[in-house]
Design a protein around this motif. Structure first.
Motif, PDB file in Angstrom:
ATOM      1  N   SER A   1       0.842  -1.200   0.000  1.00 51.18           N
ATOM      2  CA  SER A   1       0.000   0.000   0.000  1.00 51.18           C
ATOM      3  C   SER A   1       0.879   1.253   0.000  1.00 51.18           C
ATOM      4  CB  SER A   1      -0.893  -0.003   1.247  1.00 51.18           C
ATOM      5  OG  SER A   1      -1.525   1.245   1.406  1.00 51.18           O
ATOM      6  N   ILE A   2       0.342   2.334  -0.517  1.00 48.68           N
ATOM      7  CA  ILE A   2       1.085   3.592  -0.540  1.00 48.68           C
ATOM      8  C   ILE A   2       1.455   4.049   0.869  1.00 48.68           C
ATOM      9  CG2 ILE A   2      -0.923   5.136  -0.537  1.00 48.68           C
ATOM     10  CD1 ILE A   2       0.678   6.870  -2.598  1.00 48.68           C
ATOM     11  N   VAL A   3       0.664   3.695   1.873  1.00 50.38           N
ATOM     12  CA  VAL A   3       0.961   4.118   3.246  1.00 50.38           C
ATOM     13  C   VAL A   3       2.178   3.393   3.825  1.00 50.38           C
ATOM     14  CG1 VAL A   3      -1.426   4.808   3.691  1.00 50.38           C
ATOM     15  CG2 VAL A   3      -0.658   2.524   4.354  1.00 50.38           C
ATOM     16  N   ASP A   4       2.652   2.356   3.158  1.00 51.19           N
ATOM     17  CA  ASP A   4       3.837   1.602   3.577  1.00 51.19           C
ATOM     18  C   ASP A   4       5.056   1.924   2.721  1.00 51.19           C
ATOM     19  OD1 ASP A   4       2.355   0.130   5.516  1.00 51.19           O
ATOM     20  OD2 ASP A   4       1.622  -1.175   3.903  1.00 51.19           O
ATOM     21  N   SER A   5       4.908   2.843   1.785  1.00 59.27           N
ATOM     22  CA  SER A   5       5.905   3.077   0.757  1.00 59.27           C
ATOM     23  C   SER A   5       6.942   4.137   1.136  1.00 59.27           C
ATOM     24  CB  SER A   5       5.209   3.500  -0.538  1.00 59.27           C
ATOM     25  OG  SER A   5       6.157   3.917  -1.492  1.00 59.27           O
ATOM     26  N   ASP A   6       8.186   3.703   1.281  1.00 63.78           N
ATOM     27  CA  ASP A   6       9.289   4.641   1.480  1.00 63.78           C
ATOM     28  C   ASP A   6       9.471   5.514   0.237  1.00 63.78           C
ATOM     29  OD1 ASP A   6      11.940   5.606   2.659  1.00 63.78           O
ATOM     30  OD2 ASP A   6      12.627   4.602   0.832  1.00 63.78           O
ATOM     31  N   LEU A   7       9.303   4.923  -0.924  1.00 67.03           N
ATOM     32  CA  LEU A   7       9.446   5.646  -2.186  1.00 67.03           C
ATOM     33  C   LEU A   7       8.480   6.835  -2.242  1.00 67.03           C
ATOM     34  CD1 LEU A   7      10.654   5.654  -5.118  1.00 67.03           C
ATOM     35  CD2 LEU A   7       8.659   4.281  -5.763  1.00 67.03           C
ATOM     36  N   TYR A   8       7.209   6.592  -1.984  1.00 64.14           N
ATOM     37  CA  TYR A   8       6.229   7.671  -2.056  1.00 64.14           C
ATOM     38  C   TYR A   8       6.353   8.639  -0.887  1.00 64.14           C
ATOM     39  CZ  TYR A   8       4.082   6.143  -6.303  1.00 64.14           C
ATOM     40  OH  TYR A   8       3.864   5.847  -7.627  1.00 64.14           O
ATOM     41  N   LEU A   9       6.783   8.175   0.263  1.00 68.50           N
ATOM     42  CA  LEU A   9       7.018   9.096   1.374  1.00 68.50           C
ATOM     43  C   LEU A   9       8.125  10.081   0.999  1.00 68.50           C
ATOM     44  CD1 LEU A   9       6.546  10.132   4.239  1.00 68.50           C
ATOM     45  CD2 LEU A   9       8.131   8.362   5.049  1.00 68.50           C
ATOM     46  N   ARG A  10       9.209   9.583   0.461  1.00 63.43           N
ATOM     47  CA  ARG A  10      10.308  10.468   0.047  1.00 63.43           C
ATOM     48  C   ARG A  10       9.855  11.426  -1.052  1.00 63.43           C
ATOM     49  NH1 ARG A  10      14.619   7.846  -2.149  1.00 63.43           N
ATOM     50  NH2 ARG A  10      13.428   5.944  -2.474  1.00 63.43           N
ATOM     51  N   TYR A  11       9.018  10.960  -1.968  1.00 63.46           N
ATOM     52  CA  TYR A  11       8.480  11.824  -3.023  1.00 63.46           C
ATOM     53  C   TYR A  11       7.589  12.922  -2.439  1.00 63.46           C
ATOM     54  CZ  TYR A  11       5.577  13.247  -6.985  1.00 63.46           C
ATOM     55  OH  TYR A  11       4.885  13.983  -7.929  1.00 63.46           O
ATOM     56  N   VAL A  12       6.709  12.552  -1.544  1.00 62.37           N
ATOM     57  CA  VAL A  12       5.750  13.489  -0.948  1.00 62.37           C
ATOM     58  C   VAL A  12       6.455  14.589  -0.149  1.00 62.37           C
ATOM     59  CG1 VAL A  12       3.976  13.617   0.875  1.00 62.37           C
ATOM     60  CG2 VAL A  12       3.762  11.951  -0.951  1.00 62.37           C
ATOM     61  N   ILE A  13       7.583  14.248   0.499  1.00 65.98           N
ATOM     62  CA  ILE A  13       8.279  15.255   1.317  1.00 65.98           C
ATOM     63  C   ILE A  13       9.398  15.961   0.549  1.00 65.98           C
ATOM     64  CG2 ILE A  13       7.685  14.114   3.479  1.00 65.98           C
ATOM     65  CD1 ILE A  13      10.590  13.091   3.647  1.00 65.98           C
ATOM     66  N   GLY A  14       9.576  15.633  -0.718  1.00 60.45           N
ATOM     67  CA  GLY A  14      10.537  16.347  -1.549  1.00 60.45           C
ATOM     68  C   GLY A  14      11.942  15.789  -1.549  1.00 60.45           C
ATOM     69  N   GLN A  15      12.135  14.560  -1.100  1.00 63.45           N
ATOM     70  CA  GLN A  15      13.457  13.955  -1.110  1.00 63.45           C
ATOM     71  C   GLN A  15      13.710  13.105  -2.352  1.00 63.45           C
ATOM     72  OE1 GLN A  15      14.192  11.795   2.517  1.00 63.45           O
ATOM     73  NE2 GLN A  15      14.535  13.668   3.667  1.00 63.45           N
ATOM     74  N   LEU A  16      12.740  13.034  -3.239  1.00 57.16           N
ATOM     75  CA  LEU A  16      12.886  12.252  -4.465  1.00 57.16           C
ATOM     76  C   LEU A  16      12.380  13.085  -5.633  1.00 57.16           C
ATOM     77  CD1 LEU A  16      13.593   9.436  -5.687  1.00 57.16           C
ATOM     78  CD2 LEU A  16      11.178   8.894  -5.470  1.00 57.16           C
ATOM     79  N   ASP A  17      13.231  13.294  -6.586  1.00 61.40           N
ATOM     80  CA  ASP A  17      12.883  14.064  -7.781  1.00 61.40           C
ATOM     81  C   ASP A  17      11.734  13.374  -8.519  1.00 61.40           C
ATOM     82  OD1 ASP A  17      13.064  14.677 -10.735  1.00 61.40           O
ATOM     83  OD2 ASP A  17      14.611  16.027  -9.994  1.00 61.40           O
ATOM     84  N   PRO A  18      10.724  14.140  -8.938  1.00 69.98           N
ATOM     85  CA  PRO A  18       9.586  13.535  -9.643  1.00 69.98           C
ATOM     86  C   PRO A  18       9.990  12.746 -10.887  1.00 69.98           C
ATOM     87  CG  PRO A  18       9.160  15.860  -9.195  1.00 69.98           C
ATOM     88  CD  PRO A  18      10.567  15.580  -8.782  1.00 69.98           C
ATOM     89  N   GLU A  19      11.064  13.154 -11.539  1.00 72.46           N
ATOM     90  CA  GLU A  19      11.524  12.463 -12.747  1.00 72.46           C
ATOM     91  C   GLU A  19      12.113  11.085 -12.437  1.00 72.46           C
ATOM     92  OE1 GLU A  19      11.007  13.602 -15.840  1.00 72.46           O
ATOM     93  OE2 GLU A  19       9.961  15.301 -14.928  1.00 72.46           O
ATOM     94  N   LYS A  20      12.438  10.832 -11.185  1.00 68.10           N
ATOM     95  CA  LYS A  20      13.040   9.548 -10.801  1.00 68.10           C
ATOM     96  C   LYS A  20      12.055   8.622 -10.112  1.00 68.10           C
ATOM     97  CE  LYS A  20      17.578  11.429 -10.710  1.00 68.10           C
ATOM     98  NZ  LYS A  20      18.848  11.545 -10.110  1.00 68.10           N
ATOM     99  N   LEU A  21      10.834   9.085  -9.902  1.00 66.49           N
ATOM    100  CA  LEU A  21       9.835   8.289  -9.197  1.00 66.49           C
ATOM    101  C   LEU A  21       9.591   6.942  -9.884  1.00 66.49           C
ATOM    102  CD1 LEU A  21       7.765   8.142  -6.885  1.00 66.49           C
ATOM    103  CD2 LEU A  21       6.131   9.261  -8.398  1.00 66.49           C
ATOM    104  N   HIS A  22       9.445   6.954 -11.188  1.00 64.80           N
ATOM    105  CA  HIS A  22       9.097   5.732 -11.915  1.00 64.80           C
ATOM    106  C   HIS A  22      10.261   4.764 -12.111  1.00 64.80           C
ATOM    107  CE1 HIS A  22      10.671   8.337 -15.037  1.00 64.80           C
ATOM    108  NE2 HIS A  22      10.801   7.285 -15.817  1.00 64.80           N
ATOM    109  N   VAL A  23      11.488   5.184 -11.807  1.00 67.21           N
ATOM    110  CA  VAL A  23      12.642   4.297 -11.998  1.00 67.21           C
ATOM    111  C   VAL A  23      13.358   3.977 -10.680  1.00 67.21           C
ATOM    112  CG1 VAL A  23      13.043   5.005 -14.389  1.00 67.21           C
ATOM    113  CG2 VAL A  23      14.182   6.233 -12.525  1.00 67.21           C
TER     114      VAL A  23
END
Length: 103
Positions: free
Chosen positions: A2-24
């Motif tokens: 689930s998205i609530v368990d996702s480190d990837l989406y947490l980092r994206y939501v708080i700005g620690q992951l560039d949107p262009e790198k989300l899918h890779v």
């Protein structure tokens, strides 16, 4: 997972992951990133106590407070996203201040 368990989406939501790198970028459970998970203050996830140089207790208190606020708000945003019905635009996921930086 689930998205609530996702480190990837947490980092994206708080700005620690560039949107262009989300899918890779690789996915992992939030608890598999204890440095970030220790900052979450929410009853829906058991607290993590970290020891060593990256423990919140070892960091500058003001920085620790800022990280706790940011990561907790990001985690709560994941729950908001999870509760929304229908299709969602992934560009609307980040916190407002993060979206403002991307625009």
């Amino acid at each position: 997972m689930s998205i609530v368990d996702s480190d990837l989406y947490l980092r994206y939501v708080i700005g620690q992951l560039d949107p262009e790198k989300l899918h890779v970028s690789p996915e992992r459970h939030i608890r598999c990133n204890p440095i970030l998970a220790q900052c979450i203050r929410d009853a829906r996830i058991p607290p993590i106590e970290l020891e060593g140089p990256f423990a919140l207790s070892e960091l500058d208190p003001e920085h620790s407070k800022e990280m706790i606020d940011l990561v907790t708000r990001g985690y709560q945003r994941l729950w908001e996203i999870n509760s929304e019905e229908g299709d969602r635009d992934v560009t609307d996921y980040p916190l407002p201040e993060v979206r403002a930086r991307y625009q």
